[in-house]
Design an enzyme around this catalytic site. Structure first.
Site, mmCIF file in Angstrom:
data_model
loop_
_atom_site.group_PDB
_atom_site.id
_atom_site.type_symbol
_atom_site.label_atom_id
_atom_site.label_comp_id
_atom_site.label_asym_id
_atom_site.label_seq_id
_atom_site.Cartn_x
_atom_site.Cartn_y
_atom_site.Cartn_z
ATOM 1 N N TYR A 158 -1.861 -1.272 10.637
ATOM 2 C CA TYR A 158 -2.021 -1.596 9.216
ATOM 3 C C TYR A 158 -0.817 -1.119 8.398
ATOM 4 C CZ TYR A 158 -3.983 -1.353 4.463
ATOM 5 O OH TYR A 158 -4.200 -1.484 3.110
ATOM 6 N N SER B 193 0.844 -1.197 0.000
ATOM 7 C CA SER B 193 0.000 0.000 0.000
ATOM 8 C C SER B 193 0.877 1.245 0.000
ATOM 9 C CB SER B 193 -0.856 0.012 1.273
ATOM 10 O OG SER B 193 -1.508 1.264 1.429
HETATM 11 P P1 NAD Z 1 -11.804 -5.833 0.266
HETATM 12 O O1 NAD Z 1 -12.463 -5.719 1.566
HETATM 13 O O2 NAD Z 1 -12.656 -5.947 -0.933
HETATM 14 O O3 NAD Z 1 -10.787 -7.022 0.238
HETATM 15 C C1 NAD Z 1 -10.114 -7.507 1.367
HETATM 16 C C2 NAD Z 1 -10.408 -8.983 1.435
HETATM 17 O O4 NAD Z 1 -9.578 -9.553 2.418
HETATM 18 C C3 NAD Z 1 -11.822 -9.314 1.840
HETATM 19 O O5 NAD Z 1 -12.669 -9.431 0.721
HETATM 20 C C4 NAD Z 1 -11.639 -10.646 2.534
HETATM 21 O O6 NAD Z 1 -12.032 -11.700 1.670
HETATM 22 C C5 NAD Z 1 -10.159 -10.765 2.742
HETATM 23 N N1 NAD Z 1 -9.856 -11.126 4.123
HETATM 24 C C6 NAD Z 1 -9.759 -10.336 5.209
HETATM 25 N N2 NAD Z 1 -9.456 -11.078 6.290
HETATM 26 C C7 NAD Z 1 -9.342 -12.352 5.859
HETATM 27 C C8 NAD Z 1 -9.037 -13.581 6.496
HETATM 28 N N3 NAD Z 1 -8.736 -13.630 7.807
HETATM 29 N N4 NAD Z 1 -9.039 -14.715 5.740
HETATM 30 C C9 NAD Z 1 -9.327 -14.672 4.414
HETATM 31 N N5 NAD Z 1 -9.606 -13.529 3.767
HETATM 32 C C10 NAD Z 1 -9.606 -12.399 4.481
HETATM 33 O O7 NAD Z 1 -10.845 -4.557 0.136
HETATM 34 P P2 NAD Z 1 -9.654 -4.195 -0.870
HETATM 35 O O8 NAD Z 1 -9.439 -2.761 -0.690
HETATM 36 O O9 NAD Z 1 -9.876 -4.746 -2.215
HETATM 37 O O10 NAD Z 1 -8.411 -4.927 -0.186
HETATM 38 C C11 NAD Z 1 -7.547 -5.764 -0.896
HETATM 39 C C12 NAD Z 1 -6.107 -5.453 -0.525
HETATM 40 O O11 NAD Z 1 -5.759 -4.169 -1.010
HETATM 41 C C13 NAD Z 1 -5.799 -5.472 0.961
HETATM 42 O O12 NAD Z 1 -4.579 -6.134 1.189
HETATM 43 C C14 NAD Z 1 -5.653 -3.995 1.280
HETATM 44 O O13 NAD Z 1 -4.792 -3.790 2.371
HETATM 45 C C15 NAD Z 1 -5.043 -3.494 -0.013
HETATM 46 N N6 NAD Z 1 -5.169 -2.052 -0.207
HETATM 47 C C16 NAD Z 1 -6.390 -1.466 -0.310
HETATM 48 C C17 NAD Z 1 -6.466 -0.093 -0.465
HETATM 49 C C18 NAD Z 1 -7.789 0.619 -0.549
HETATM 50 O O14 NAD Z 1 -7.805 1.861 -0.488
HETATM 51 N N7 NAD Z 1 -8.905 -0.058 -0.714
HETATM 52 C C19 NAD Z 1 -5.297 0.677 -0.535
HETATM 53 C C20 NAD Z 1 -4.070 0.031 -0.442
HETATM 54 C C21 NAD Z 1 -4.000 -1.336 -0.268
#
Ligand code: NAD
Ligand code: MG
Length: 300
Positions: A205, A192
């Site tokens: 985080y 991230s």
């Molecule tokens: P999202 O909520 O759609 O996806 C996160 C997913 O993590 C969930 O759908 C869930 O299935 C999974 N998850 C969480 N805990 C879990 C567990 N214990 N076991 C199995 N699965 C689990 O949100 P997103 O934003 O698409 O997140 C995806 C990735 O992107 C993450 O690693 C997040 O840190 C990263 N990210 C997101 C952003 C943002 O702004 N959305 C920015 C930077 C990084």
């Protein structure tokens, strides 16, 4: 929402997708994409593939929603067979992805379960290898983000759960997958912008994301001798259920994305092409790299 005809249609990127303000929309974690307004774009209508991953077998964690869902759609349309992992409570979101991919004739295997559990991670790799007939791509997307203003209110339980989900799971999955990965295989982790520009309310985080970045650099050097490449993607703000389900306070959800030069959050569909590039042989000289997709708040 304005959705381009496909990911190649030329247009002004600042106006391509919705800008803040957004409505407050609290929901419990893990959030569901189904409950978001406006609905995120995972590339359902727009992503067009060209066989860039033909015959590859990919495991994607967090594949029910957000970035993981967009990656699953893109990889399938590029010709890969897909195993999707997510939490059992997210079955409603997962059904939408599996339904979409199966309708288009893509081989899709759903493997729900908690990646914060080491035994489950090793089963997840074994089941993926068995059901897909092998494994060529591991994409670690699953993540936990819970905003807490003050370190005094950040519990050891939360600190540990964030590390187990974001860092330990990646370690367990990479370790279990590597013996199965042939030369040409790739691992893609999800770090991230928080790894480089941490927000004060995301102490645990942001620390996990810095760990993911370092792990990616080190593992890449360790395994290139086997012909396996390891890279990471570093998103900026992306419109996914992670944010309104406790990842940000609701007052920040209202103006989500306003802090980047593009003045809007990215959509999951805008992340998927980078994962495709890093998974495919086109990026054959790229390893140990972190690719920013940030709307302008670049990596250092
Ligand atoms: P999202 O909520 O759609 O996806 C996160 C997913 O993590 C969930 O759908 C869930 O299935 C999974 N998850 C969480 N805990 C879990 C567990 N214990 N076991 C199995 N699965 C689990 O949100 P997103 O934003 O698409 O997140 C995806 C990735 O992107 C993450 O690693 C997040 O840190 C990263 N990210 C997101 C952003 C943002 O702004 N959305 C920015 C930077 C990084
Ligand atoms: Mg989800």
């Amino acid at each position: 929402m304005s959705v381009s005809k496909d990911q190649f249609t030329m247009q002004d990127p600042t106006r391509q997708y919705p800008q803040p303000p957004f409505a407050r929309q609290p929901q419990p974690a893990p959030g569901l994409a189904k409950k978001m307004t406006p609905a995120p774009d995972h590339g359902e209508q727009s992503y067009k593939g060209f066989g860039r991953l033909a015959g590859r077998r990919a495991l994607i964690t967090g594949a029910d929603s957000g970035i993981g869902r967009a990656v699953a759609i893109a990889f399938a349309r590029e010709g890969a067979d897909i195993a999707l992992n997510y939490l059992p409570s997210e079955e409603a979101d997962a059904r939408e992805v599996v339904g979409l991919l199966e309708r288009d004739g893509h081989k899709t295997v759903a493997l729900p379960g908690d990646v914060a559990d080491e035994a489950f991670c090793s089963q997840l790799i074994d089941h993926s290898v068995k059901l897909l007939g092998g494994l060529d791509i591991l994409v670690n997307v699953a993540g936990k983000q819970t905003y807490v203003d003050d370190i005094a209110d950040l519990s050891t339980k939360q600190f540990e759960e964030t590390f187990r989900t974001n860092v330990f799971a990646m370690f367990w999955l990479c370790k279990a997958a590597l013996p199965h990965l042939p030369p040409g295989a790739t691992i893609i982790n999800t770090t991230s912008i928080q790894s480089y520009q941490p927000s004060p309310g995301l102490l645990d985080y942001a620390s996990t994301k810095a760990a993911i970045t370092a792990f990616t650099h080190a593992l890449a050097k360790q395994v290139i001798g086997k012909g396996v490449r390891v890279n990471a993607v570093a998103p900026g703000p992306v419109w996914t259920p992670l944010q309104p389900s406790g990842g940000q306070p609701q007052e920040k959800v209202e103006k989500f994305g306003s802090e980047v030069p593009m003045k809007r959050p990215g959509q999951p569909a805008e992340l998927a092409p980078v994962y495709v590039l890093l998974a495919s042989q086109e990026s054959s000289f790229v390893t140990g790299e972190v690719y920013g997709v940030t709307g302008g708040n670049h990596l250092p």
